[in-house]
Design a protein around this motif. Structure first.
Motif, mmCIF file in Angstrom:
data_model
loop_
_atom_site.group_PDB
_atom_site.id
_atom_site.type_symbol
_atom_site.label_atom_id
_atom_site.label_comp_id
_atom_site.label_asym_id
_atom_site.label_seq_id
_atom_site.Cartn_x
_atom_site.Cartn_y
_atom_site.Cartn_z
ATOM 1 N N VAL A 12 0.839 -1.200 0.000
ATOM 2 C CA VAL A 12 0.000 0.000 0.000
ATOM 3 C C VAL A 12 0.873 1.249 0.000
ATOM 4 C CG1 VAL A 12 -1.670 1.329 1.359
ATOM 5 C CG2 VAL A 12 -1.990 -1.127 1.043
ATOM 6 N N ALA A 13 1.941 1.244 0.780
ATOM 7 C CA ALA A 13 2.848 2.398 0.812
ATOM 8 C C ALA A 13 3.476 2.623 -0.564
ATOM 9 C CB ALA A 13 3.929 2.184 1.865
ATOM 10 N N PHE A 14 3.873 1.559 -1.230
ATOM 11 C CA PHE A 14 4.462 1.655 -2.569
ATOM 12 C C PHE A 14 3.472 2.284 -3.549
ATOM 13 C CE2 PHE A 14 4.862 -0.346 -6.769
ATOM 14 C CZ PHE A 14 6.106 0.136 -7.147
ATOM 15 N N LEU A 15 2.227 1.812 -3.519
ATOM 16 C CA LEU A 15 1.207 2.350 -4.421
ATOM 17 C C LEU A 15 0.924 3.818 -4.126
ATOM 18 C CD1 LEU A 15 -1.339 -0.609 -4.429
ATOM 19 C CD2 LEU A 15 0.219 0.042 -6.271
ATOM 20 N N ALA A 16 0.755 4.161 -2.849
ATOM 21 C CA ALA A 16 0.409 5.524 -2.464
ATOM 22 C C ALA A 16 1.543 6.501 -2.781
ATOM 23 C CB ALA A 16 0.060 5.584 -0.985
ATOM 24 N N LYS A 17 2.773 6.088 -2.550
ATOM 25 C CA LYS A 17 3.908 6.978 -2.823
ATOM 26 C C LYS A 17 4.034 7.289 -4.306
ATOM 27 C CE LYS A 17 6.543 5.813 1.265
ATOM 28 N NZ LYS A 17 7.755 5.206 1.832
ATOM 29 N N GLY A 18 3.551 6.394 -5.150
ATOM 30 C CA GLY A 18 3.559 6.642 -6.583
ATOM 31 C C GLY A 18 2.491 7.633 -7.022
ATOM 32 N N LEU A 19 1.498 7.856 -6.193
ATOM 33 C CA LEU A 19 0.391 8.746 -6.546
ATOM 34 C C LEU A 19 0.575 10.182 -6.081
ATOM 35 C CD1 LEU A 19 -2.608 6.401 -5.660
ATOM 36 C CD2 LEU A 19 -1.849 7.059 -7.946
ATOM 37 N N VAL A 20 1.326 10.401 -5.018
ATOM 38 C CA VAL A 20 1.402 11.729 -4.403
ATOM 39 C C VAL A 20 2.701 12.441 -4.760
ATOM 40 C CG1 VAL A 20 -0.090 11.059 -2.487
ATOM 41 C CG2 VAL A 20 2.361 10.793 -2.259
ATOM 42 N N ASP A 21 2.712 13.759 -4.538
ATOM 43 C CA ASP A 21 3.902 14.571 -4.817
ATOM 44 C C ASP A 21 4.904 14.532 -3.670
ATOM 45 O OD1 ASP A 21 2.955 15.350 -7.305
ATOM 46 O OD2 ASP A 21 1.901 17.087 -6.476
ATOM 47 N N ARG A 22 4.412 14.286 -2.440
ATOM 48 C CA ARG A 22 5.290 14.240 -1.271
ATOM 49 C C ARG A 22 5.230 12.840 -0.648
ATOM 50 N NH1 ARG A 22 2.456 19.249 -0.148
ATOM 51 N NH2 ARG A 22 1.474 18.191 1.593
ATOM 52 N N PRO A 23 5.971 11.897 -1.212
ATOM 53 C CA PRO A 23 5.893 10.510 -0.724
ATOM 54 C C PRO A 23 6.405 10.321 0.700
ATOM 55 C CG PRO A 23 7.604 10.722 -2.384
ATOM 56 C CD PRO A 23 6.870 12.028 -2.347
ATOM 57 N N ASN A 24 7.222 11.248 1.197
ATOM 58 C CA ASN A 24 7.728 11.106 2.560
ATOM 59 C C ASN A 24 6.641 11.346 3.606
ATOM 60 O OD1 ASN A 24 7.664 13.805 1.802
ATOM 61 N ND2 ASN A 24 9.367 14.363 3.133
ATOM 62 N N GLU A 25 5.483 11.886 3.201
ATOM 63 C CA GLU A 25 4.389 12.130 4.133
ATOM 64 C C GLU A 25 3.345 11.018 4.116
ATOM 65 O OE1 GLU A 25 2.749 16.036 4.164
ATOM 66 O OE2 GLU A 25 4.672 16.958 3.671
#
Length: 85
Positions: A12-25
């Motif tokens: 889920v983290a991998f998928l979400a980080k690909g969608l957002v501009d600030r993956p560290n959040e």
């Protein structure tokens, strides 16, 4: 926490980080269900990027939930994705 739930959190983290501009959040928490209860994966992103994770008419969120459901089909417990505001 089981290895299956930990793997699902990472997915889920991998998928979400690909969608957002600030993956560290991106923050993903797992709640393991006891007995017959389902596992729950909670996804939190920055407030202003919530729309990117939900998508128009909830399409992106629906696809994320379908992917989580498909990935968890090998586990004996169903996994639910909750997007937290």
């Amino acid at each position: 926490m089981s290895a299956d739930l930990e793997a699902m959190k990472d997915f889920v983290a991998f998928l979400a980080k690909g969608l957002v501009d600030r993956p560290n959040e991106v923050d993903v928490q797992g709640i393991e269900g006891e007995g017959d209860q389902d596992n729950v994966v909670e996804l939190r992103v920055a407030q202003d990027e919530l729309g990117k994770v939900i998508g128009k008419q909830g399409r992106t969120a629906r696809v994320l939930r379908i992917l989580v459901s498909a990935a968890s089909s090998k586990m004996e417990k169903r996994t639910l994705l909750e997007i937290i505001e």
